[in-house]
Write an enzyme that holds these catalytic residues in place. Structure first.
Site, PDB file in Angstrom:
ATOM      1  N   CYS A   1       0.808  -1.231   0.000  1.00 17.64           N
ATOM      2  CA  CYS A   1       0.000   0.000   0.000  1.00 17.64           C
ATOM      3  C   CYS A   1       0.836   1.273   0.000  1.00 17.64           C
ATOM      4  O   CYS A   1       0.285   2.370  -0.150  1.00 17.64           O
ATOM      5  CB  CYS A   1      -0.940  -0.001   1.204  1.00 17.64           C
ATOM      6  SG  CYS A   1      -2.000  -1.457   1.257  1.00 17.64           S
TER       7      CYS A   1
ATOM      8  N   HIS B   1      -9.130   2.760  -2.340  1.00 10.28           N
ATOM      9  CA  HIS B   1      -7.698   2.481  -2.190  1.00 10.28           C
ATOM     10  C   HIS B   1      -7.182   1.570  -3.301  1.00 10.28           C
ATOM     11  O   HIS B   1      -7.040   0.370  -3.101  1.00 10.28           O
ATOM     12  CB  HIS B   1      -7.473   1.841  -0.815  1.00 10.28           C
ATOM     13  CG  HIS B   1      -6.073   1.415  -0.535  1.00 10.28           C
ATOM     14  ND1 HIS B   1      -4.965   2.127  -0.941  1.00 10.28           N
ATOM     15  CD2 HIS B   1      -5.586   0.322   0.135  1.00 10.28           C
ATOM     16  CE1 HIS B   1      -3.865   1.499  -0.538  1.00 10.28           C
ATOM     17  NE2 HIS B   1      -4.218   0.399   0.098  1.00 10.28           N
TER      18      HIS B   1
ATOM     19  N   CYS C   1       0.377   2.763   6.392  1.00  9.71           N
ATOM     20  CA  CYS C   1       0.795   1.406   6.730  1.00  9.71           C
ATOM     21  C   CYS C   1       0.806   0.596   5.441  1.00  9.71           C
ATOM     22  O   CYS C   1       0.267   1.026   4.420  1.00  9.71           O
ATOM     23  CB  CYS C   1      -0.179   0.780   7.725  1.00  9.71           C
ATOM     24  SG  CYS C   1      -1.878   0.682   7.094  1.00  9.71           S
TER      25      CYS C   1
END
EC number: 2.3.1.16
Length: 436
Positions: free
Chosen positions: A99, A392, A422
């Site tokens: 991510c 996302h 994160c």
């Protein structure tokens, strides 16, 4: 305060971010259904270059990322160069940091700028959760390799006879950590329990995220940084993100059942970020190169930091670990920040990181620091909403956050912004941005 690490070239130039753009973000299997990440990447980079009016030959490097890899296009960066009319001699390579992938892409271009090997580059990422690499079983894969080497039809038939019906079933991409078997949502549940984060607190953060994102669109704040996407068969363009709930209601959140721990859990589909398709990119160059081209930068990259922790327990604490390092390298404290943008993978993860940034005990026992990083001021935090609302697309989120934060800093007259995330594998990323 530890060592300050200035991000400047040998000539003393700062690292300028001159432009940023993204596609609208779309929920899985909606507007971008059937469009692979490489095409989303071409879409955003092509439009970014067209809007900036920077000659293609000025861009000397493109670093791009993709988390959900497609075997037919393993180097998405090079395919984007070849598919957008950029100079064929443009260096291009791909990166992956889950991510935090486009954070890594930005850092890599910045390092090339500081080394003096380039003067301008593009960084970004794209992902599609709608076009997935559906695989085959290990047994079928092995048989297919052996069949390819077999010399006679009888040898091939003998190999195929070893297969059972279950061996022919398609294998979807893994959604769990390779090393632990835990899903991201399982880790979010761990964190909710470890840090005493309630369902009500998680739902409230998700509601806030949607409200603020909807308001940002309503106020026209995102129009300049989000392109209109024309999607085959070109009947209707996608202008805005399609995950944002303009009519978000806390009462609706309360109706949902837990998504991971069905009996005792608090993490739901509504207080988590959804699977999403999209792409985002930024143009970086040395400060002097920007001046030569008559460009006014959106802002500058002041510092960055990447961290890693154990994956078995509460592994989504990247912001709590990487933020103090990034601030230290920038020579700043939390109180110096104008804006804080934290990736909202899950409301539970976000709230846990906020809690630990202000924890003296965590600072001493985990970070080995004398004092807490600092309390997060709600008036500075995710002021335009976050990933729970926007969605996302894994590799694109960092570039979205950077562009969005720099635009908002400029609207506020400048200052410092923190963007942090994160990532799977216990990884964390943080960057300090500066706008004038």
């Amino acid at each position: 305060m530890g060592q300050v690490l200035p991000l400047v070239t040998r000539q003393g130039d700062r690292i300028a971010i001159v432009s940023g753009l993204r596609t609208p973000f779309a929920r899985q299997a909606t507007a971008f259904h059937g469009i692979p990440a490489v095409d989303l990447g071409k879409m955003v980079v092509g439009e970014l270059l067209a809007r900036s009016e920077i000659p293609a030959e000025v861009i000397e490097q493109l670093v791009f990322g993709q988390v959900v890899q497609m075997p037919e296009a393993p180097n998405i960066a090079r395919e984007i160069v070849l598919g957008t009319g950029m100079n064929v001699h443009t260096d291009a390579y791909s990166v992956s940091r889950a991510c935090a992938t486009s954070f890594q892409a930005v850092a890599n271009v910045a390092e090339s700028l500081m080394a003096g090997t380039i003067r301008a580059g593009i960084a970004g990422g794209a992902d599609s959760s709608s076009v997935l690499p559906i695989g085959v079983s290990k047994k079928l894969a092995r048989v297919l390799v052996d069949v390819n080497k077999a010399r006679t039809m009888s040898q091939r038939l003998k190999l195929f006879s070893r297969l059972r019906l279950r061996d022919l079933m398609p294998v979807p991409p893994a959604v769990a950590e390779y090393s632990t078997g835990l899903r991201m949502g399982d880790t979010a549940e761990q964190m909710a329990k470890t840090y005493g984060i309630t369902r009500e607190q998680q739902d409230a953060l998700a509601h806030r995220s949607h409200q603020r994102a909807a308001q940002a669109w309503s106020d026209g704040k995102l129009k300049e940084e989000v392109m209109t996407a024309f999607i085959p068969p070109y009947k209707q363009p996608l202008v805005e993100d399609n995950n944002i709930r303009g009519n978000s209601s806390l009462a609706d959140y309360a109706k949902l059942r837990p998504a991971f721990d069905r009996k005792h859990g608090t993490v739901t589909a509504a207080n988590s970020t959804p699977l999403t398709d999209g792409a985002a990119a930024v143009i970086l160059m040395t400060e002097s190169r920007a001046k030569e081209l008559g460009l006014v930068p959106l802002g500058y990259l002041r510092s960055y930091a990447f961290t890693a922790i154990d994956v078995w327990q509460d592994m989504l604490l990247g912001p709590a670990w990487s933020t103090p390092l990034a601030l230290e390298r920038a020579g700043l404290t939390m109180s110096d920040l104008t804006l804080i943008d934290m990736h909202e993978a899950f409301a539970a993860q976000t709230l846990a990181n906020i809690q630990l940034l202000g924890s003296e005990r965590f600072a001493r026992e985990a970070l080995g620091r004398a004092h807490a990083t600092g309390e997060v001021d709600d008036s500075k935090f995710n002021v335009l909403g976050g990933s729970i609302a926007y969605g996302h697309p894994f590799a694109a989120t960092g570039a979205r956050m950077i562009t969005q934060t720099l635009h908002e800093l400029r609207r506020r007259g400048g200052g410092f912004g923190l963007v942090t995330a994160c990532a799977a594998g216990g990884l964390g990323a943080a960057m300090v941005l500066e706008a004038e």
